[in-house]
Design a protein around this motif. Structure first.
Motif, PDB file in Angstrom:
ATOM      1  N   LEU A 139     -41.427 -86.357 101.165  1.00 24.95           N
ATOM      2  CA  LEU A 139     -40.448 -85.517 101.865  1.00 24.95           C
ATOM      3  C   LEU A 139     -40.552 -85.782 103.366  1.00 24.95           C
ATOM      4  CD1 LEU A 139     -38.420 -83.134 101.413  1.00 24.95           C
ATOM      5  CD2 LEU A 139     -40.347 -81.601 101.795  1.00 24.95           C
ATOM      6  N   VAL A 140     -39.444 -86.212 103.959  1.00 22.92           N
ATOM      7  CA  VAL A 140     -39.454 -86.551 105.374  1.00 22.92           C
ATOM      8  C   VAL A 140     -39.060 -85.354 106.230  1.00 22.92           C
ATOM      9  CG1 VAL A 140     -38.485 -88.085 107.120  1.00 22.92           C
ATOM     10  CG2 VAL A 140     -38.857 -88.915 104.804  1.00 22.92           C
ATOM     11  N   ARG A 141     -38.075 -84.602 105.716  1.00 23.27           N
ATOM     12  CA  ARG A 141     -37.634 -83.426 106.471  1.00 23.27           C
ATOM     13  C   ARG A 141     -37.358 -82.295 105.510  1.00 23.27           C
ATOM     14  NH1 ARG A 141     -32.785 -84.533 110.549  1.00 23.27           N
ATOM     15  NH2 ARG A 141     -32.813 -82.280 110.658  1.00 23.27           N
ATOM     16  N   GLY A 142     -37.500 -81.078 105.992  1.00 22.28           N
ATOM     17  CA  GLY A 142     -37.074 -79.925 105.214  1.00 22.28           C
ATOM     18  C   GLY A 142     -38.155 -79.396 104.283  1.00 22.28           C
ATOM     19  N   LEU A 143     -37.713 -78.632 103.309  1.00 29.00           N
ATOM     20  CA  LEU A 143     -38.614 -77.987 102.363  1.00 29.00           C
ATOM     21  C   LEU A 143     -38.188 -78.347 100.944  1.00 29.00           C
ATOM     22  CD1 LEU A 143     -38.628 -74.295 103.709  1.00 29.00           C
ATOM     23  CD2 LEU A 143     -40.287 -76.073 104.183  1.00 29.00           C
ATOM     24  N   ALA A 144     -39.155 -78.423 100.062  1.00 26.37           N
ATOM     25  CA  ALA A 144     -38.834 -78.632  98.649  1.00 26.37           C
ATOM     26  C   ALA A 144     -39.730 -77.727  97.824  1.00 26.37           C
ATOM     27  CB  ALA A 144     -39.052 -80.085  98.261  1.00 26.37           C
ATOM     28  N   THR A 145     -39.132 -77.013  96.875  1.00 21.86           N
ATOM     29  CA  THR A 145     -39.892 -76.115  96.016  1.00 21.86           C
ATOM     30  C   THR A 145     -39.964 -76.705  94.616  1.00 21.86           C
ATOM     31  OG1 THR A 145     -39.055 -74.266  97.289  1.00 21.86           O
ATOM     32  CG2 THR A 145     -40.085 -73.753  95.170  1.00 21.86           C
ATOM     33  N   ILE A 146     -41.189 -76.901  94.140  1.00 19.07           N
ATOM     34  CA  ILE A 146     -41.397 -77.476  92.818  1.00 19.07           C
ATOM     35  C   ILE A 146     -42.099 -76.442  91.963  1.00 19.07           C
ATOM     36  CG2 ILE A 146     -42.608 -79.284  91.534  1.00 19.07           C
ATOM     37  CD1 ILE A 146     -42.447 -80.868  94.280  1.00 19.07           C
ATOM     38  N   THR A 147     -41.532 -76.160  90.772  1.00 18.41           N
ATOM     39  CA  THR A 147     -42.228 -75.249  89.870  1.00 18.41           C
ATOM     40  C   THR A 147     -42.821 -76.061  88.730  1.00 18.41           C
ATOM     41  OG1 THR A 147     -40.156 -74.848  88.745  1.00 18.41           O
ATOM     42  CG2 THR A 147     -40.829 -73.226  90.336  1.00 18.41           C
ATOM     43  N   PHE A 148     -44.081 -75.820  88.481  1.00 19.71           N
ATOM     44  CA  PHE A 148     -44.763 -76.475  87.377  1.00 19.71           C
ATOM     45  C   PHE A 148     -44.630 -75.583  86.145  1.00 19.71           C
ATOM     46  CE2 PHE A 148     -47.059 -79.955  89.445  1.00 19.71           C
ATOM     47  CZ  PHE A 148     -46.862 -79.633  90.778  1.00 19.71           C
ATOM     48  N   ASP A 149     -44.565 -76.213  84.974  1.00 22.95           N
ATOM     49  CA  ASP A 149     -44.400 -75.434  83.746  1.00 22.95           C
ATOM     50  C   ASP A 149     -45.584 -74.502  83.501  1.00 22.95           C
ATOM     51  OD1 ASP A 149     -42.078 -76.747  83.492  1.00 22.95           O
ATOM     52  OD2 ASP A 149     -42.686 -78.035  81.822  1.00 22.95           O
ATOM     53  N   SER A 150     -46.713 -74.806  84.128  1.00 21.19           N
ATOM     54  CA  SER A 150     -47.883 -73.945  83.975  1.00 21.19           C
ATOM     55  C   SER A 150     -47.680 -72.596  84.647  1.00 21.19           C
ATOM     56  CB  SER A 150     -49.092 -74.627  84.612  1.00 21.19           C
ATOM     57  OG  SER A 150     -48.815 -74.943  85.964  1.00 21.19           O
ATOM     58  N   GLY A 151     -46.698 -72.518  85.545  1.00 16.43           N
ATOM     59  CA  GLY A 151     -46.483 -71.264  86.256  1.00 16.43           C
ATOM     60  C   GLY A 151     -46.814 -71.352  87.731  1.00 16.43           C
ATOM     61  N   ALA A 152     -47.307 -72.503  88.170  1.00 13.95           N
ATOM     62  CA  ALA A 152     -47.589 -72.677  89.594  1.00 13.95           C
ATOM     63  C   ALA A 152     -46.318 -73.109  90.309  1.00 13.95           C
ATOM     64  CB  ALA A 152     -48.675 -73.732  89.785  1.00 13.95           C
TER      65      ALA A 152
END
Lengths: 477, 181
Positions: A139-152
């Motif tokens: 990721l060069v700019r900005g924000l990214a939200t990743i959800t893991f199937d484990s719940g994290a």
């Protein structure tokens, strides 16, 4: 089943849909449904409403405008097959069966949300809603939200590079990740070049310095273990504590830093001629603050300066104040001046409730009012502005120096003004410090509209409000 | 294309695709009603469609395709739950799921849900624009409660309560219209 019973049942069903029930509540729901066919009928009808709202979206809207106002965040993950021509489906299905004789889904995470994101080459898809297997994202700019199937859930803050290993493990090579780990993902581990950060149900941030690989961990709540892999030495971090791992040494625990410094401020690369000078509100004698009026709001920021012109006098309004010290620059010496503000998303309010937004930069004329204190500046005592409205000004106290426009939907980038009005105003300043006011002229079209924001002198990564000056050699232009 | 394709017969393939196209939406609603979480339902549907395709040679044309498909999907739901890393205490039990599946079969036989869907759309149009917006964010944009809270400047618990109330009101509105309240 009486009204209050069924009300309680629907409350539990709502909680089950939202996955927010405790184990006890699930046991209660189980007991109610197991013992009563009528309860099962009510529950399933309720769930069926939920299912059809999901699969058919919320249709039958009253007017087109509402649809236009809400561009979908992302497409459905799997387009419903019944909407696709049979021929196309045939090709897709045959391809699926042909290329994946053992069609095992190897994905374990989802790209939940991206904000002002720009990507470098990685091996994983970056579209919102994309399913992610093992691989890397950059990721060069900005924000990214990743959800893991484990719940994290991991929010990646650029610039950052993350390698996804499986639903319980990832590697942060550089940059900042803020993780929120629920009960189901206890033990979720973020490895870094210098440490392993193991989470036990909490919210914490990890930063990896891109040069040294040093790992900084801060816990907002809950419990985290940080392990230095060489020595296998571990420390436990609790709420409000942070630790730094550099090289092969595990640093001590420090308490309660509200806002850590997560990376060095990006210094804008620009040619610096001999006459170029840069002043910021972070300089000695400088200051920045915003004031808010109208309806009270909990949406405040320590690091951003917020701007909003709410709908109607009672809606939340926000105006920003900047002070730059000019004592190192002789009066009349400024040949060119440019004010630069780094805008960044706040996540508050809807961008769709707002068109292109126009902002005005005012200069405070009366030098005696330059002495405001950022800590006590408020809606009622702030100089130059008129508390009557979101863009009302005391026209006798301020001079308009210029305007800039941020197009609808854009929340990131450098914006500001330049030109003669700004130069003349700075050159004529009598006490060698100057106050500039930033006001959003554009009001939202409906309540709950977007809050604009730019970085203050306290922002951890973005440059503070800046005056770029080109000075003439003589004293006068 | 590949030797792995189990039904090279193009008529049979077309029959499968026609049946799937016709019934997929209702099958997805059935699965979502049992698993509650739309993402889980999508996963189950994806797996289930592949199993259906593989086992389609066992299906006798002219018999009840959706009933046949629901049996496959029900076992896929159980399999999906076992695969999921979530704790058993976070789910309703397999035994209860069977009871709920039986009740679903009844509802489908009675065409109860087809009537509900029509009325549900009417009830949605009666909501205020503000409340419709919340539903849109939740269902069309698949925003989380937290996401909705940030986008509408409400607290998360206020969004959670509001969404609960909206769902209940819609349920009651439909029940009232159908005269079953």
């Amino acid at each position: 089943m009486n009204d209050s019973d069924s009300d309680h049942l629907l409350e539990l069903a709502h909680g089950y849909i939202e996955a927010s029930l405790t184990a006890e509540q699930i046991a209660e729901l189980e007991a109610i449904l197991s013992g009563d066919p009528e309860a099962r009928r009510i529950y399933l009808d309720f769930l069926h409403d939920h299912a059809s709202l999901h699969w058919d979206h919320v249709r039958a809207l009253g007017d087109e405008e509402v649809i236009e106002d809400f561009p979908p965040l992302r497409a459905r993950r799997f387009p419903p097959l019944w909407q696709v021509f049979a021929a196309a489906a045939l090709i897709a299905l045959l391809a699926l069966v042909a290329t994946r004789p053992e069609p095992r889904d190897t994905s374990f995470a989802t790209m939940k949300k991206t904000e002002a994101a720009q990507w470098e080459s990685g091996t994983l898809p970056t579209a919102e809603g994309a399913r992610l297997g093992s691989g890397e994202i950059d990721l060069v700019r900005g924000l990214a939200t990743i959800t893991f199937d484990s719940g994290a859930e991991v929010v990646l803050e650029a610039p950052a590079r993350l390698i996804l290993v499986d639903a319980m493990n990832c590697v942060l090579e550089r940059g900042t990740a803020v993780a929120e780990v629920g009960e189901s993902a206890k033990g979720f581990t973020i490895r870094t070049p210098s440490a392993r950060v193991i989470d036990y149900g909490t919210r914490f941030a990890v930063n990896v310095d891109s040069k040294s690989g040093a790992t900084q961990t801060q816990v907002f709540d809950g419990l985290v273990e940080v392990e230095e892999p060489e020595s296998k030495k571990r420390i436990a971090l609790r709420e409000g504590q942070q630790a730094l791992v550099t090289g092969a040494s595990l640093g001590g625990i420090s308490e309660g830093v509200e806002e850590g410094t997560w990376s060095n401020p990006e210094s804008p690369v620009r040619p610096k001629g001999p006459g170029m000078r840069t002043l910021t509100t972070a300089d000695l004698g400088g200051a920045d603050a915003y004031v808010w009026g109208g309806k009270p709001t909990t949406h405040t920021s320590e690091t951003l300066l917020l701007l909003k012109n709410g709908l109607g006098n009672d809606a939340p309004h926000r105006k920003a104040f900047l002070r730059f010290p000019l004592d190192t620059i002789a009066p009349g010496q400024i040949a060119e001046a440019r004010l630069e503000l780094r805008f960044t998303p706040t996540g508050w309010g809807l961008a769709s409730h707002l068109g292109d937004s126009e902002f005005t930069v005012y200069g405070l004329i009366d030098d005696s009012l330059d002495g405001w204190d950022a800590a006590t500046l408020g809606w009622s005592n702030a100089p130059g502005h008129d508390p009557a409205g979101g863009n009302a000004m005391r026209k006798d106290q301020v001079r308009e120096l210029g305007r800039f426009t941020i197009p609808r939907g854009i929340q990131t980038g450098s914006f500001g003004i330049e030109g003669e009005a700004l130069e003349a105003f700075l050159n004529a300043d009598g006490n060698r410090r100057t106050t500039l006011l930033i006001v959003r002229e554009t009001s939202e079209t409906r309540g709950g509209g977007l809050v604009h924001a730019f970085a203050s002198s306290r922002h951890p990564t973005l440059a503070p409000p800046t005056l770029e000056l080109n000075l003439s050699e003589g004293s006068k232009k | 294309m590949s030797p792995d394709v189990p039904h090279p017969d193009p008529d049979r393939t077309e029959a499968f695709l026609r049946l799937l196209a016709e019934h997929e939406r209702r099958l997805a609603l059935y699965v979502t009603g049992l698993v509650a979480c739309p993402q889980d339902a999508q996963d189950v549907m994806q797996e289930g469609k592949i199993i259906m395709w593989r086992q389609f040679h066992q299906f006798e044309l002219g018999t009840n395709f959706p009933a046949w498909a629901r049996k496959i999907l029900f076992y896929q739901i159980l399999a999906h739950r076992r695969r999921s890393k979530r704790d058993r205490s976070e789910h309703l039990s397999d035994r209860l799921l069977e009871l709920l599946s039986e009740e679903s079969e009844t509802a489908i036989r009675e065409q109860r849900w087809e009537r509900r869907e029509k009325v549900l759309q009417e009830c949605v149009t009666k909501l205020s624009p503000e409340h419709r917006e919340i539903l849109e964010l939740r269902y069309r944009d698949e925003a989380s409660i937290e996401g909705i809270s940030r986008r509408t400047e409400r607290t998360e618990s206020a969004v959670y309560r509001l969404l609960s109330r909206l769902r209940k009101n819609l349920y009651l509105c439909v029940a009232k219209e159908l005269g079953t309240a």
